[in-house]
Design an enzyme around this catalytic site. Structure first.
Site, PDB file in Angstrom:
ATOM      1  N   ASP A  14     -11.460   0.353 -28.136  1.00 57.62           N
ATOM      2  CA  ASP A  14     -10.337   0.671 -27.257  1.00 57.62           C
ATOM      3  C   ASP A  14     -10.838   1.279 -25.953  1.00 57.62           C
ATOM      4  OD1 ASP A  14      -7.755   0.919 -26.429  1.00 57.62           O
ATOM      5  OD2 ASP A  14      -7.235   2.583 -27.753  1.00 57.62           O
ATOM      6  N   GLY A  15     -10.100   1.027 -24.881  1.00 54.54           N
ATOM      7  CA  GLY A  15     -10.408   1.688 -23.613  1.00 54.54           C
ATOM      8  C   GLY A  15     -10.958   0.773 -22.534  1.00 54.54           C
ATOM      9  N   SER A  60      -2.634  -8.734 -34.201  1.00 50.05           N
ATOM     10  CA  SER A  60      -1.447  -9.598 -34.170  1.00 50.05           C
ATOM     11  C   SER A  60      -0.417  -9.049 -33.173  1.00 50.05           C
ATOM     12  CB  SER A  60      -0.860  -9.739 -35.576  1.00 50.05           C
ATOM     13  OG  SER A  60      -0.799  -8.487 -36.215  1.00 50.05           O
ATOM     14  N   ASN A  62      -1.380  -7.939 -30.165  1.00 55.36           N
ATOM     15  CA  ASN A  62      -1.911  -8.180 -28.816  1.00 55.36           C
ATOM     16  C   ASN A  62      -1.267  -9.372 -28.107  1.00 55.36           C
ATOM     17  OD1 ASN A  62      -5.323  -7.036 -29.500  1.00 55.36           O
ATOM     18  ND2 ASN A  62      -3.594  -5.939 -28.613  1.00 55.36           N
ATOM     19  N   ARG A  65       0.824  -8.766 -24.977  1.00 54.72           N
ATOM     20  CA  ARG A  65       0.250  -8.480 -23.652  1.00 54.72           C
ATOM     21  C   ARG A  65       0.565  -9.638 -22.698  1.00 54.72           C
ATOM     22  NH1 ARG A  65      -5.067  -4.808 -23.991  1.00 54.72           N
ATOM     23  NH2 ARG A  65      -4.314  -3.498 -25.675  1.00 54.72           N
ATOM     24  N   ARG A 173     -12.985   4.825 -33.763  1.00 50.04           N
ATOM     25  CA  ARG A 173     -12.103   4.354 -32.687  1.00 50.04           C
ATOM     26  C   ARG A 173     -12.548   5.005 -31.385  1.00 50.04           C
ATOM     27  NH1 ARG A 173      -5.861   2.850 -32.490  1.00 50.04           N
ATOM     28  NH2 ARG A 173      -5.803   2.221 -30.319  1.00 50.04           N
ATOM     29  N   ARG A 179      -5.309   6.919 -33.869  1.00 48.52           N
ATOM     30  CA  ARG A 179      -4.410   6.186 -34.769  1.00 48.52           C
ATOM     31  C   ARG A 179      -5.116   4.923 -35.247  1.00 48.52           C
ATOM     32  NH1 ARG A 179      -2.296   5.866 -29.601  1.00 48.52           N
ATOM     33  NH2 ARG A 179      -2.514   3.788 -28.711  1.00 48.52           N
ATOM     34  N   SER A 181      -3.592   1.813 -35.721  1.00 45.81           N
ATOM     35  CA  SER A 181      -3.080   0.576 -35.117  1.00 45.81           C
ATOM     36  C   SER A 181      -3.160  -0.634 -36.054  1.00 45.81           C
ATOM     37  CB  SER A 181      -3.822   0.268 -33.811  1.00 45.81           C
ATOM     38  OG  SER A 181      -3.608   1.300 -32.889  1.00 45.81           O
ATOM     39  N   GLU A 192     -14.554   7.424 -43.906  1.00 42.13           N
ATOM     40  CA  GLU A 192     -14.618   8.512 -42.938  1.00 42.13           C
ATOM     41  C   GLU A 192     -14.051   7.975 -41.624  1.00 42.13           C
ATOM     42  OE1 GLU A 192     -15.803  11.588 -43.288  1.00 42.13           O
ATOM     43  OE2 GLU A 192     -16.559  11.406 -45.333  1.00 42.13           O
TER      44      GLU A 192
HETATM   45  C1  FPP Z   1      -8.713  -2.507 -26.052  1.00 41.84           C
HETATM   46  O1  FPP Z   1      -8.775  -2.136 -24.718  1.00 41.84           O
HETATM   47  C2  FPP Z   1      -9.440  -3.715 -26.295  1.00 41.84           C
HETATM   48  C3  FPP Z   1      -8.891  -4.902 -26.679  1.00 41.84           C
HETATM   49  C4  FPP Z   1      -7.453  -5.156 -26.853  1.00 41.84           C
HETATM   50  C5  FPP Z   1      -9.713  -6.068 -26.917  1.00 41.84           C
HETATM   51  C6  FPP Z   1     -11.093  -5.826 -27.412  1.00 41.84           C
HETATM   52  C7  FPP Z   1     -11.840  -6.989 -26.996  1.00 41.84           C
HETATM   53  C8  FPP Z   1     -13.092  -7.006 -26.511  1.00 41.84           C
HETATM   54  C9  FPP Z   1     -13.991  -5.844 -26.441  1.00 41.84           C
HETATM   55  C10 FPP Z   1     -13.649  -8.283 -26.016  1.00 41.84           C
HETATM   56  C11 FPP Z   1     -13.621  -9.439 -26.951  1.00 41.84           C
HETATM   57  C12 FPP Z   1     -14.404  -9.238 -28.186  1.00 41.84           C
HETATM   58  C13 FPP Z   1     -15.363 -10.050 -28.668  1.00 41.84           C
HETATM   59  C14 FPP Z   1     -15.891  -9.845 -30.032  1.00 41.84           C
HETATM   60  C15 FPP Z   1     -15.920 -11.159 -27.872  1.00 41.84           C
HETATM   61  P1  FPP Z   1      -7.410  -1.917 -23.929  1.00 41.84           P
HETATM   62  O2  FPP Z   1      -7.213  -3.097 -23.049  1.00 41.84           O
HETATM   63  O3  FPP Z   1      -6.311  -1.645 -24.876  1.00 41.84           O
HETATM   64  O4  FPP Z   1      -7.778  -0.655 -23.113  1.00 41.84           O
HETATM   65  P2  FPP Z   1      -6.767   0.467 -22.563  1.00 41.84           P
HETATM   66  O5  FPP Z   1      -6.107   1.066 -23.773  1.00 41.84           O
HETATM   67  O6  FPP Z   1      -7.675   1.413 -21.855  1.00 41.84           O
HETATM   68  O7  FPP Z   1      -5.804  -0.234 -21.646  1.00 41.84           O
END
Ligand code: FPP
Length: 225
Positions: A14-15, A60, A62, A65, A173, A179, A181, A192
């Site tokens: 995340d992030g 599921s 996402n 977005r 996380r 959380r 999610s 853990e």
């Molecule tokens: C959360 O960041 C991240 C995601 C929803 C996607 C995670 C995907 C990747 C790291 C790239 C694809 C993975 C692979 C294995 C090729 P966010 O967009 O929710 O960040 P924010 O909460 O800061 O907005």
């Protein structure tokens, strides 16, 4: 404790968005950097003793977005599989996908099927959660267990996507959110938890090593004393 070494670690990455925002960059750049962090981690599996790393790449939820962002994430997945497959093979990494991935775009499904076939003999596992939701996973497993007439914890666990993986030891996380999610709900029962403020694109193999060191110094009780 006989052996407190973690066998299976899962990460909620995340992030990415906040990483990009801090730098006045488009969100897409955050995801791109996020993939680089994934790549570095997969490479580090050579030197980190871990049987399985499970990454939450697309939930599921996402799909809610903006379309452009969803397309961008799917494109990153295509490119990641294409560019990193040779490395998986070289480093003995078996790819596994968890979630309802068969309903993704047909070209991605085909690509993933090919990657799964070619990496099937790898000795450590990179499990990528795609179109994954923990509650849906439990419902499907409960249904299958009921059909088999064996509704027990063991039977249910055997019908989860993760049935062939070691038990989850540690869930990490990033980005300061605390959380789950809808990630690995059943599997987290005794895991853990580690919540770190590091944003995903800044997460390095050293962060994972630190987390594993911390884990092995921790005593787990499984409800006993
Ligand atoms: C959360 O960041 C991240 C995601 C929803 C996607 C995670 C995907 C990747 C790291 C790239 C694809 C993975 C692979 C294995 C090729 P966010 O967009 O929710 O960040 P924010 O909460 O800061 O907005």
């Amino acid at each position: 404790m006989a052996d407190a070494r973690a066998r299976h670690v899962a990460i909620i990455m995340d992030g990415n968005g906040r990483w990009a925002k801090k730098r006045h960059l488009p969100r897409a750049m955050g995801h791109r950097k996020g993939v680089e962090a994934v790549r570095a981690l997969v490479r580090s599996l050579q030197s980190i003793e871990l049987e399985c790393l499970t990454l939450y790449a697309f939930s599921s939820e996402n799909w809610k977005r903006p379309e452009e962002e969803v397309d961008d994430l799917m494109d990153l997945m295509r490119r990641f599989i294409k560019s990193d497959l040779p490395e998986f093979l070289e480093h003995d990494v078996r790819l596994k996908i968890i979630g309802d991935w068969q309903s993704l775009e047909p070209d991605i499904v085909e690509m993933l099927e090919d990657a799964l076939r070619r990496t099937a003999d790898g000795t450590r596992t990179l499990a990528v959660a795609l179109n994954y939701g923990g509650q849906a996973e439990i419902v499907a497993a409960a249904r299958a267990a009921a059909e088999a007439g064996d509704i027990t914890e063991r039977s249910l666990a055997n019908h989860l996507y993760t049935a062939d993986l070691p038990p989850l030891d540690l869930l990490i996380r990033t980005s300061g959110e605390v959380r789950l999610s809808n990630f690995l709900l059943w599997q987290s029962a005794y895991a853990e938890m580690l919540f770190t403020d590091v944003l995903w694109p800044d997460f390095t193999p050293d962060h994972l090593r630190d987390a594993l060191d911390h884990f092995s110094g921790r005593e787990r009780r499984f409800g006993g004393r």
